[in-house]
Motif scaffolding. Sequence first.
Motif, PDB file in Angstrom:
ATOM      1  N   ALA A 114      -9.174   4.645   8.493  1.00  0.00           N
ATOM      2  CA  ALA A 114      -9.363   6.083   8.656  1.00  0.00           C
ATOM      3  C   ALA A 114      -8.500   6.884   7.681  1.00  0.00           C
ATOM      4  CB  ALA A 114      -9.047   6.490  10.090  1.00  0.00           C
ATOM      5  N   ALA A 115      -7.352   6.322   7.303  1.00  0.00           N
ATOM      6  CA  ALA A 115      -6.424   7.012   6.409  1.00  0.00           C
ATOM      7  C   ALA A 115      -6.685   6.736   4.930  1.00  0.00           C
ATOM      8  CB  ALA A 115      -4.994   6.607   6.742  1.00  0.00           C
ATOM      9  N   ALA A 116      -7.522   5.746   4.637  1.00  0.00           N
ATOM     10  CA  ALA A 116      -7.770   5.377   3.242  1.00  0.00           C
ATOM     11  C   ALA A 116      -8.367   6.542   2.468  1.00  0.00           C
ATOM     12  CB  ALA A 116      -8.698   4.169   3.184  1.00  0.00           C
ATOM     13  N   GLN A 117      -7.824   6.789   1.292  1.00  0.00           N
ATOM     14  CA  GLN A 117      -8.278   7.902   0.465  1.00  0.00           C
ATOM     15  C   GLN A 117      -8.043   7.559  -1.000  1.00  0.00           C
ATOM     16  OE1 GLN A 117      -6.331  11.587   1.475  1.00  0.00           O
ATOM     17  NE2 GLN A 117      -7.306  12.745  -0.170  1.00  0.00           N
ATOM     18  N   LYS A 118      -9.034   7.784  -1.821  1.00  0.00           N
ATOM     19  CA  LYS A 118      -8.884   7.531  -3.253  1.00  0.00           C
ATOM     20  C   LYS A 118      -7.734   8.362  -3.814  1.00  0.00           C
ATOM     21  CE  LYS A 118     -12.197   4.608  -4.452  1.00  0.00           C
ATOM     22  NZ  LYS A 118     -11.945   3.342  -5.169  1.00  0.00           N
ATOM     23  N   GLY A 119      -6.961   7.736  -4.677  1.00  0.00           N
ATOM     24  CA  GLY A 119      -5.830   8.425  -5.283  1.00  0.00           C
ATOM     25  C   GLY A 119      -4.545   8.318  -4.486  1.00  0.00           C
ATOM     26  N   TYR A 120      -4.593   7.552  -3.374  1.00  0.00           N
ATOM     27  CA  TYR A 120      -3.413   7.401  -2.524  1.00  0.00           C
ATOM     28  C   TYR A 120      -3.199   5.943  -2.136  1.00  0.00           C
ATOM     29  CZ  TYR A 120      -3.203  12.464  -1.745  1.00  0.00           C
ATOM     30  OH  TYR A 120      -3.091  13.820  -1.910  1.00  0.00           O
ATOM     31  N   PHE A 121      -1.932   5.588  -1.912  1.00  0.00           N
ATOM     32  CA  PHE A 121      -1.610   4.383  -1.147  1.00  0.00           C
ATOM     33  C   PHE A 121      -0.946   4.847   0.136  1.00  0.00           C
ATOM     34  CE2 PHE A 121       2.295   5.065  -3.547  1.00  0.00           C
ATOM     35  CZ  PHE A 121       3.310   4.705  -2.680  1.00  0.00           C
ATOM     36  N   VAL A 122      -0.950   3.988   1.158  1.00  0.00           N
ATOM     37  CA  VAL A 122      -0.547   4.420   2.497  1.00  0.00           C
ATOM     38  C   VAL A 122       0.580   3.546   3.034  1.00  0.00           C
ATOM     39  CG1 VAL A 122      -1.301   4.751   4.885  1.00  0.00           C
ATOM     40  CG2 VAL A 122      -2.852   5.314   2.993  1.00  0.00           C
ATOM     41  N   GLN A 123       1.653   4.203   3.465  1.00  0.00           N
ATOM     42  CA  GLN A 123       2.751   3.527   4.144  1.00  0.00           C
ATOM     43  C   GLN A 123       2.595   3.708   5.647  1.00  0.00           C
ATOM     44  OE1 GLN A 123       6.004   1.793   3.002  1.00  0.00           O
ATOM     45  NE2 GLN A 123       5.328   1.221   5.050  1.00  0.00           N
ATOM     46  N   GLY A 124       2.387   2.598   6.371  1.00  0.00           N
ATOM     47  CA  GLY A 124       2.251   2.661   7.818  1.00  0.00           C
ATOM     48  C   GLY A 124       3.591   2.609   8.523  1.00  0.00           C
ATOM     49  N   SER A 125       3.555   2.680   9.855  1.00  0.00           N
ATOM     50  CA  SER A 125       4.769   2.715  10.668  1.00  0.00           C
ATOM     51  C   SER A 125       5.198   1.310  11.092  1.00  0.00           C
ATOM     52  CB  SER A 125       4.551   3.567  11.923  1.00  0.00           C
ATOM     53  OG  SER A 125       4.368   4.924  11.584  1.00  0.00           O
ATOM     54  N   ARG A 126       6.520   1.133  11.189  1.00  0.00           N
ATOM     55  CA  ARG A 126       7.078  -0.124  11.675  1.00  0.00           C
ATOM     56  C   ARG A 126       8.005   0.163  12.846  1.00  0.00           C
ATOM     57  NH1 ARG A 126      11.293  -3.792   8.248  1.00  0.00           N
ATOM     58  NH2 ARG A 126      12.446  -1.843   8.414  1.00  0.00           N
ATOM     59  N   ALA A 127       7.641  -0.345  14.010  1.00  0.00           N
ATOM     60  CA  ALA A 127       8.483  -0.224  15.195  1.00  0.00           C
ATOM     61  C   ALA A 127       9.253  -1.526  15.375  1.00  0.00           C
ATOM     62  CB  ALA A 127       7.627   0.076  16.424  1.00  0.00           C
ATOM     63  N   MET A 128      10.539  -1.423  15.645  1.00  0.00           N
ATOM     64  CA  MET A 128      11.402  -2.595  15.701  1.00  0.00           C
ATOM     65  C   MET A 128      11.528  -3.100  17.138  1.00  0.00           C
ATOM     66  SD  MET A 128      12.138  -2.676  12.487  1.00  0.00           S
ATOM     67  CE  MET A 128      13.520  -3.786  12.276  1.00  0.00           C
ATOM     68  N   ILE A 129      11.202  -4.375  17.318  1.00  0.00           N
ATOM     69  CA  ILE A 129      11.399  -5.030  18.607  1.00  0.00           C
ATOM     70  C   ILE A 129      12.818  -5.600  18.617  1.00  0.00           C
ATOM     71  CG2 ILE A 129      10.532  -6.771  20.209  1.00  0.00           C
ATOM     72  CD1 ILE A 129       7.908  -6.772  18.613  1.00  0.00           C
ATOM     73  N   GLY A 130      13.590  -5.296  19.663  1.00  0.00           N
ATOM     74  CA  GLY A 130      14.962  -5.779  19.742  1.00  0.00           C
ATOM     75  C   GLY A 130      15.053  -7.292  19.831  1.00  0.00           C
ATOM     76  N   GLU A 131      16.256  -7.813  19.617  1.00  0.00           N
ATOM     77  CA  GLU A 131      16.452  -9.263  19.560  1.00  0.00           C
ATOM     78  C   GLU A 131      16.050  -9.953  20.855  1.00  0.00           C
ATOM     79  OE1 GLU A 131      19.927 -12.535  18.390  1.00  0.00           O
ATOM     80  OE2 GLU A 131      20.401 -10.387  18.464  1.00  0.00           O
ATOM     81  N   THR A 132      16.487  -9.431  21.988  1.00  0.00           N
ATOM     82  CA  THR A 132      16.178 -10.067  23.277  1.00  0.00           C
ATOM     83  C   THR A 132      14.691 -10.038  23.562  1.00  0.00           C
ATOM     84  OG1 THR A 132      18.350  -9.480  24.172  1.00  0.00           O
ATOM     85  CG2 THR A 132      16.612 -10.016  25.754  1.00  0.00           C
ATOM     86  N   LEU A 133      14.069  -8.873  23.376  1.00  0.00           N
ATOM     87  CA  LEU A 133      12.636  -8.754  23.617  1.00  0.00           C
ATOM     88  C   LEU A 133      11.847  -9.630  22.646  1.00  0.00           C
ATOM     89  CD1 LEU A 133      10.232  -7.490  25.079  1.00  0.00           C
ATOM     90  CD2 LEU A 133      10.421  -5.505  23.543  1.00  0.00           C
TER      91      LEU A 133
END
Length: 261
Positions: free
Chosen positions: A104-123
């Motif tokens: 849905a975010a793809a667009q000519k003339g752009y590259f896209v950086q998505g989100s990264r959520a960090m899972i803690g060590e124990t989880l």
Amino acid sequence: MTVSLIISTYNWPEALELVLLSVAEQSVMPDQIVIADDGSDARTATIINSFKHRFPIEHVWHEDNGFQKTLILNKALRVCKTDYIIEIDGDIILHKHFVKDHLAAAQKGYFVQGSRAMIGETLSKISLQQKRLSFSCLTKGMTTRFNAIRFPLLSSLFKTDPCSSHNVKGCNLAFWLEDYVRINGYFNGFTGWGWEDYEFAERLINSGIKKKRLKWAAVGFHIFHPLSSRANFKPNELIYRETVNNKMWHRSPGFHEVAGI
């Protein structure tokens, strides 16, 4: 528009299994899945083969000769037959709408950086044991809850400098294959971990491609692991700074130099 999902990995089959399980649950499946394997042992091949009855996977492997992520990514991209590329690491569990959001975010003339959520060590340890795939901002044990939110209708509220390569991460990145080929892909001159994704993004920007930041959409959940060796951090930074200072958009050796491998 067709899309390939590129998954880079090295000797962590337990994490890769969770990633592939999350791929199997995507609301929109990629047209092609390619594993960029930087020299893993036979355990990784066993995991990949166990998924081939669910969806086609291409396994691109080379011998272990230290950290050569850029080289194996270029080799993996040689087999891609699609218009668009989504690149993730083999420790990123995908939200079920991950591919859908990226398309849905793809667009000519752009590259896209998505989100990264960090899972803690124990989880992370529990998730690997129980093969857990579902996480949210309310999940106990998440260390970056804000990035775990998926609310694509509000994603456009988040702005970023479209001409800055700062903070670009290859663990959740999307781009057009033709743009990648034009700038000669990743630079194979890096040794060890660090700066390869920043440098790649900088050349995309120098070639006229702008950065789009995708927040609250295309969410990937990062499984905790100890930090990689920073032994080559400074030499790799010098390569990046050279690209920035000289406004370079093409470097060799890169994608074209691995032809025929």
